[in-house]
Design an enzyme around this catalytic site. Structure first.
Site, PDB file in Angstrom:
ATOM      1  N   LYS A 491       0.685  -1.312   0.152  1.00  0.00           N
ATOM      2  CA  LYS A 491      -0.115   0.329  -0.196  1.00  0.00           C
ATOM      3  C   LYS A 491       0.830   1.297  -0.029  1.00  0.00           C
ATOM      4  O   LYS A 491       2.122   1.099   0.284  1.00  0.00           O
ATOM      5  CB  LYS A 491      -0.964  -0.103   1.496  1.00  0.00           C
ATOM      6  CG  LYS A 491      -0.175  -0.007   2.620  1.00  0.00           C
ATOM      7  CD  LYS A 491      -1.291   0.142   3.610  1.00  0.00           C
ATOM      8  CE  LYS A 491      -0.476   0.056   4.842  1.00  0.00           C
ATOM      9  NZ  LYS A 491      -1.261   0.135   6.269  1.00  0.00           N
ATOM     10  N   TYR A 715      14.043  31.779   3.420  1.00  0.00           N
ATOM     11  CA  TYR A 715      12.797  32.279   3.717  1.00  0.00           C
ATOM     12  C   TYR A 715      12.737  32.664   5.426  1.00  0.00           C
ATOM     13  O   TYR A 715      13.216  31.707   5.926  1.00  0.00           O
ATOM     14  CB  TYR A 715      11.684  31.572   3.438  1.00  0.00           C
ATOM     15  CG  TYR A 715      11.317  31.595   1.874  1.00  0.00           C
ATOM     16  CD1 TYR A 715      11.040  32.530   1.079  1.00  0.00           C
ATOM     17  CD2 TYR A 715      11.549  30.417   1.241  1.00  0.00           C
ATOM     18  CE1 TYR A 715      10.870  32.594  -0.206  1.00  0.00           C
ATOM     19  CE2 TYR A 715      11.101  30.189  -0.110  1.00  0.00           C
ATOM     20  CZ  TYR A 715      10.863  31.522  -0.852  1.00  0.00           C
ATOM     21  OH  TYR A 715      10.704  31.175  -2.332  1.00  0.00           O
TER      22      TYR A 715
END
Length: 821
Positions: A491, A715
């Site tokens: 999965k 940033y």
């Protein structure tokens, strides 16, 4: 060439059935999936913990194999024309056969053992000698109880030198490999300091490994490895010691300088002295190279034949790669060796990739082989023809022999004298929608072809090591009771690995079940040709129509869901396999005890429409030693509730509750099947399992700049520069899966083996790191985000999450590179 009668005598076997006593035996097969040519092959039916080779005899017989070695009586009615030899132990018989084959040759045989460096020393000795001698060597790292005899079997008339490596994992193994290799010259590379499971202590490990040299003329070792030297001396084994500190050693070696990244060594021995240059400047590589030098000096091989070749010692890559190619091609890259066993492995790996019907083989000449060239290429032709290549592109003058043997085949054969000629022709060859296997000798530089055909990739790559995954799987298999099945979890794109590629590989390992989270994941696998049964863990209303169409088996966890699934199957007139989920304490999905009477009524109502394949539940804290009582309570509840479920159908459903940690912590509760997920991928902590890392996330440095004090980085200006700093910008950001919370020096990436802290905030596509202290960091340097060092667990801690989230965050734009080592 041997006959079945010869093999019967060599193995000291019982002749269980003999149809043709003169049947020739040229090829030994231990893995039915790697059958290349059946007429002169003998299959050895190995019995493992989960797989029994005897069960593949019928299928191999249908494919034309007529010679078998077994360890238990088998039915003969369905294999009337087979020769069958019965032995007590198939592996020991294989070793006995190889030992008697080895005894036919009176040539120098170099046997190599040690904790590290065995394969490197073997490959470098081969590189130094193959231009001057016909030699035989172990393919890749064939050094096990099975790999060694298979390697020695390839010794043949005309060989001048043979080089084999031997590794062991516990006591009493080397005594079986010693007569198989029977080395005339030994190399004991080194011994690891860490304790290894299988040995009482490091001293016992050295004693066991030294058994390889029981009848050896001389063993080469480094004088500084006291334990090795003393152990060999105690056994009165002749030594040839080399040293970088002891001038009384048989060979004294002194590092004189480093020039342009190469180490210059002067060496002195009884008969003379000399100088060599090694293209490395690190202790491990240098020790391996100096082992090689000591072997050549001891054997008194002509110095002019090998001295200059030290400068071109290659960085040994022993891995096979699968990667995306141009025009929807798949590139299988195995350009590091050219011998029959490694060709066999590459062909078998290519066979597993079934997404392309069109196939092309690019093959160079084989440079390291004893005996007739024509006979060699006849064998190669016999190996490649069954694989259905539409085109075979050959490189090197010797491949004209192969062209002759392929003349009557339907494939298109094109011959090039050099790699450069093929590269000039590559655009006219129009590669599109096909599998391309690139295989050959390192000296031909076929990696240039592979690089040219590969899709130009984002500089960030997730390496998925299928070899490590296979070895992890084998370690879990060893903990299972006979007959217990395995459901492998694929999965979430196989935990970020790539569901199709991993599922295809697991299918080749003969697992029993796959499990996915949603139906569309199962559809992807079916459309890729995966045929294993697939359980779908979460099925909603919209995905129910896909179940019957794609042969998917849903987890059923509630009464209304069962009715919807059954109604859809009934409308299509199909019987649908399902898996019942019971609630035992996770409190997520599943039938509670109060639902079971209604569940039984529903199963009765839908008899003939629904078939219950399994009944299972999910453990909440199987990895937590402080919660063993809760897990035990869950297991006991599961036992009780599963007995209440009434299934009206032939055959009982499979029961399963254990996950990866459950297998380790509750071995008595394996029931009929276990579910293997994170453990198979080497994620998490599993005591005494020695699991290997499967995933390595890497990127590269895009730019390096010097930042002055007072400046800020990134940033938000979170990193304030207090003293001059050298920073590197790396081509990975949070859009690739590097979780933003790991920034601002909470985590460090690795550049050239040294930690480089992340400075400032992680950007969407890039990350800045401090490389002030890493002088050899440069544009293009590889940067490791996680792998063996650091492990993904460290990144998870820095990002305040768990490893599973890290893996499932790795975006699709990060290319997956599949390797097999």
């Amino acid at each position: 060439m041997y006959t079945i009668s010869d093999i019967h005598q060599m193995a000291e076997s019982q002749l269980f059935q003999c149809h043709n006593p003169t049947s020739p035996i040229n090829h030994l097969l231990v893995d039915s999936r790697q059958l290349q040519q059946s007429a002169d092959t003998m299959f050895f039916a190995l019995s493992g913990l989960r797989q029994d080779g005897h069960q593949f005899i019928q299928d191999l017989y249908q494919k034309g194999v007529r010679n078998f070695m077994v360890s238990k009586p088998i039915g003969l009615d369905s294999i009337p024309e087979a020769n069958v030899l019965l032995v007590h132990d198939v592996i020991r018989s294989l070793q006995r056969i190889a030992a008697k084959h080895r005894a036919q040759f009176n040539i120098p045989v170099i046997g190599i053992t040690g904790s590290n460096g065995k394969t490197i020393v073997k490959e470098w000795l081969s590189h130094l000698l193959y231009h001057s001698y016909d030699l035989i060597k172990s393919p890749k790292s064939f050094n096990s109880q099975i790999g060694v005899p298979l390697s020695v079997w390839h010794m043949q008339e005309g060989a001048e030198i043979a080089i084999f490596e031997a590794g062991i994992s516990t006591t009493e193994e080397m005594q079986h490999l010693q007569p198989v290799i029977h080395p005339t010259v030994g190399v004991f590379t080194n011994i690891g300091s860490a304790h290894e499971k299988g040995f009482a202590d490091i001293r016992q490990k050295v004693i066991e490994k030294s058994q390889l040299f029981a009848d050896t003329k001389c063993v080469i070792c480094r004088a500084e490895h006291d334990l090795i030297v003393n152990t060999l001396r105690a056994k009165e084994i002749p030594l040839f010691r080399w040293s970088t500190s002891d001038r009384s050693a048989d060979l004294y070696i002194e590092k004189s300088s480093v020039q342009n990244g190469s180490s210059i060594y002067k060496y002195i021995y009884e008969q003379g002295k000399g100088t060599i240059a090694i293209p490395f400047d690190n202790d491990i590589a240098e020790e391996n190279a100096l082992h090689c030098l000591a072997v050549l000096v001891y054997m008194k091989l002509e110095e002019s034949l090998w001295k200059d070749r030290f400068t071109s010692l290659p960085a040994v890559e022993m891995r096979l790669e699968a990667k995306e190619g141009i025009n929807n091609c798949l590139i299988i890259n195995d350009v590091y060796s050219a011998d029959l066993p490694s060709l066999s492995g590459a062909l078998s790996f290519a066979r597993q990739q079934n997404q392309h019907k069109k196939r092309t083989l690019i093959l160079s000449e084989f440079e390291q082989h004893a005996g007739s060239r024509d006979e060699l290429y006849r064998q190669i032709a016999n190996m490649i023809v069954p694989y259905g290549f539409e085109r075979v592109l050959l490189i090197g003058s010797d491949t004209r022999f192969l062209s002759a043997h392929l003349a009557e085949e339907s494939c298109i054969v094109k011959h090039y004298m050099t790699t450069e000629e093929l590269l000039e022709d590559i655009n006219r060859l129009s590669f599109r929608d096909e599998l391309i296997l690139v295989k050959g000798a390192r000296s031909h530089g076929l990696e240039r072809i592979s690089d040219r055909l590969s899709l130009k990739q984002h500089q960030t790559i997730l390496e998925v090591n299928l070899g490590a995954l296979a070895r992890n799987l084998k370690k879990f298999e060893a903990k299972l009771k006979p007959g217990v099945k395995i459901m492998a979890m694929v999965k979430a794109a196989a935990y970020g690995s790539g569901a199709v590629e991993v599922a295809r590989f697991l299918e080749s390992r003969n697992l029993d079940y796959l499990a996915v989270a949603y139906a569309d994941e199962g559809v992807e696998l079916r459309e890729a040709g995966i045929t294993l049964p697939i359980m779908v863990l979460s099925t909603d209303q919209s995905s129910i129509p896909l179940l019957s169409k794609y042969d998917l088996e849903p987890e059923v966890f509630s009464l209304d869901q069962m009715d919807r699934v059954a109604a859809q199957a009934s409308d299509h007139g199909k019987q649908l396999p399902i898996h019942l989920k019971l609630e035992t304490g996770m409190h997520r999905l599943g039938f509670e005890e109060g639902d079971l009477r209604a569940l039984n009524a529903g199963l009765s109502r839908w008899e003939g429409v629904l078939t219950v394949r399994s009944i299972f539940s999910h453990l909440a804290v199987s990895d937590d030693a402080d919660e063993l009582a809760f897990t035990r309570q869950q297991i006991d509840t599961f036992k009780r509730l599963s007995q209440i479920v009434e299934v009206c159908q032939p055959g009982q459903p499979l029961l399963h509750i254990l996950n990866s940690h459950g297998i380790l912590n509750f071995p008595e509760d394996q029931f009929d099947m276990v579910r293997l997920g994170v453990g198979m991928y080497g994620i998490g902590s599993f005591r005494n399992m020695d699991l290997e890392v499967v995933h390595h996330l890497k990127s590269t440095i895009l730019q390096i700049k010097t930042v002055k004090p007072g400046a800020t980085i990134g940033y938000g200006r979170r990193e304030h520069v207090r003293q001059e700093m050298r920073i590197a910008t790396v081509g990975i950001g949070y859009a690739d899966g590097l979780i933003r919370k790991a920034g601002n020096r909470r985590y460090a990436l690795i550049v050239n083996g040294v930690e480089a802290p992340i400075v400032g905030n992680i950007c969407m596509d890039m990350t800045m790191i401090d490389v002030t202290h890493i002088s050899n960091a440069s544009i293009g340097s590889v940067v490791t985000v996680f792998g063996t060092n650091p492990r993904v667990d460290a990144l998870a801690v820095a990002a305040d999450t768990i490893p599973y989230e890290v893996f499932t965050n790795i975006s699709k734009r990060v290319k997956r590179l599949y390797i097999y080592d």
